[in-house]
Scaffold this active site. Structure first.
Site, PDB file in Angstrom:
ATOM      1  N   SER A 118      -3.908 -62.922-113.052  1.00 11.17           N
ATOM      2  CA  SER A 118      -3.881 -61.631-111.351  1.00 11.17           C
ATOM      3  C   SER A 118      -2.248 -61.055-111.463  1.00 11.17           C
ATOM      4  O   SER A 118      -3.038 -59.436-110.602  1.00 11.17           O
ATOM      5  CB  SER A 118      -3.976 -62.711-110.576  1.00 11.17           C
ATOM      6  OG  SER A 118      -2.270 -63.753-110.240  1.00 11.17           O
ATOM      7  N   GLU A 145      -9.983 -57.275-124.734  1.00 14.31           N
ATOM      8  CA  GLU A 145     -10.576 -56.078-124.117  1.00 14.31           C
ATOM      9  C   GLU A 145     -10.190 -55.518-123.445  1.00 14.31           C
ATOM     10  O   GLU A 145     -10.390 -56.008-122.255  1.00 14.31           O
ATOM     11  CB  GLU A 145     -12.333 -55.591-124.005  1.00 14.31           C
ATOM     12  CG  GLU A 145     -13.149 -56.812-125.043  1.00 14.31           C
ATOM     13  CD  GLU A 145     -13.937 -57.788-123.994  1.00 14.31           C
ATOM     14  OE1 GLU A 145     -13.906 -57.771-122.883  1.00 14.31           O
ATOM     15  OE2 GLU A 145     -14.982 -57.987-124.953  1.00 14.31           O
ATOM     16  N   GLN A 163      -5.917 -66.075-119.305  1.00 14.32           N
ATOM     17  CA  GLN A 163      -5.565 -68.161-119.070  1.00 14.32           C
ATOM     18  C   GLN A 163      -6.838 -68.269-119.580  1.00 14.32           C
ATOM     19  O   GLN A 163      -7.621 -67.830-119.995  1.00 14.32           O
ATOM     20  CB  GLN A 163      -4.733 -68.705-117.998  1.00 14.32           C
ATOM     21  CG  GLN A 163      -6.190 -68.103-116.551  1.00 14.32           C
ATOM     22  CD  GLN A 163      -5.233 -68.287-115.179  1.00 14.32           C
ATOM     23  OE1 GLN A 163      -4.797 -68.774-115.626  1.00 14.32           O
ATOM     24  NE2 GLN A 163      -5.769 -67.559-114.413  1.00 14.32           N
TER      25      GLN A 163
END
Length: 206
Positions: A118, A145, A163
């Site tokens: 995040s 990517e 993760q």
């Protein structure tokens, strides 16, 4: 059923799931953090013709890479200035393929999903586009990517980039991903370019 921290420790300790290298500090409440490797691929194409082999360059970094948005103007002078000012090894614009340091092996009754951190989302950088799913029976490193959508972002080798969330399936797969003859990316140990052209050579799914 998503595996908790306790489950992850149990699966790794019992060698049902392999994560190499494994760092106990990277185990979250229901996830495991993975880190950025040193190998990358940059495509050298004006158009992606998915029926053909895509021309690309592979490179390694010693420390860091600056990822710029696609519309960010770069020339030799700007790249040189960025390298000197920010002490980065490479400067690229547009999409970039990377890989995790971690090599993962999953049994036929465990699948996983990769999610970017995040904290990177808050600087408008994605580390995966559509390839976040990892089938049961997979063996290999995880492809990243990487795209920056706002300002240039500097990434550092070995930093946490995302993760893995592990899930237990209701029953084991009859044939795991890496045991399927048509699996394109089974056993990958370094960054790999797209092999989508193989879709036109076989009717089987990847």
């Amino acid at each position: 059923m998503i595996l908790s921290d306790k489950d992850i420790f149990n699966y790794v300790t019992s060698k049902r799931v392999l994560i190499e290298p494994f760092n106990s500090k990277f185990v979250g409440p229901c996830s495991y953090d993975v880190t950025l490797g040193s190998e990358f691929i940059k495509y050298n194409e004006d158009v992606y013709d998915v029926k053909k082999t895509l021309n690309h360059s592979k490179f390694k970094i010693e420390n860091s890479v600056m990822v710029c948005p696609l519309n960010h103007h770069l020339d030799e002078t700007i790249i040189k200035n960025y390298k000197e000012k920010y002490n980065v090894d490479c400067v690229v614009s547009g999409g970039l393929l990377g890989t995790t340091n971690e090599y993962v092996e999953l049994p036929n009754d465990v699948c996983a999903q990769y999610q970017g951190r995040s904290s990177f989302g808050r600087v408008f950088l994605q580390t995966h586009q559509t390839a976040g799913w990892i089938d049961s029976g997979f063996k290999g490193k995880i492809t990243l990517e990487i795209v920056a959508y706002d300002k240039p972002v500097i990434l550092y080798k070995n930093q946490r980039v995302g993760q893995l969330i592990f899930s237990k399936t209701l029953s084991p797969a009859d044939i795991g991903y890496s045991d399927r003859k048509c699996s394109k990316y089974a056993g990958q140990t370094s960054v790999m370019a797209s092999l989508i052209k193989k879709d036109f050579e076989t009717n089987e799914e990847e």
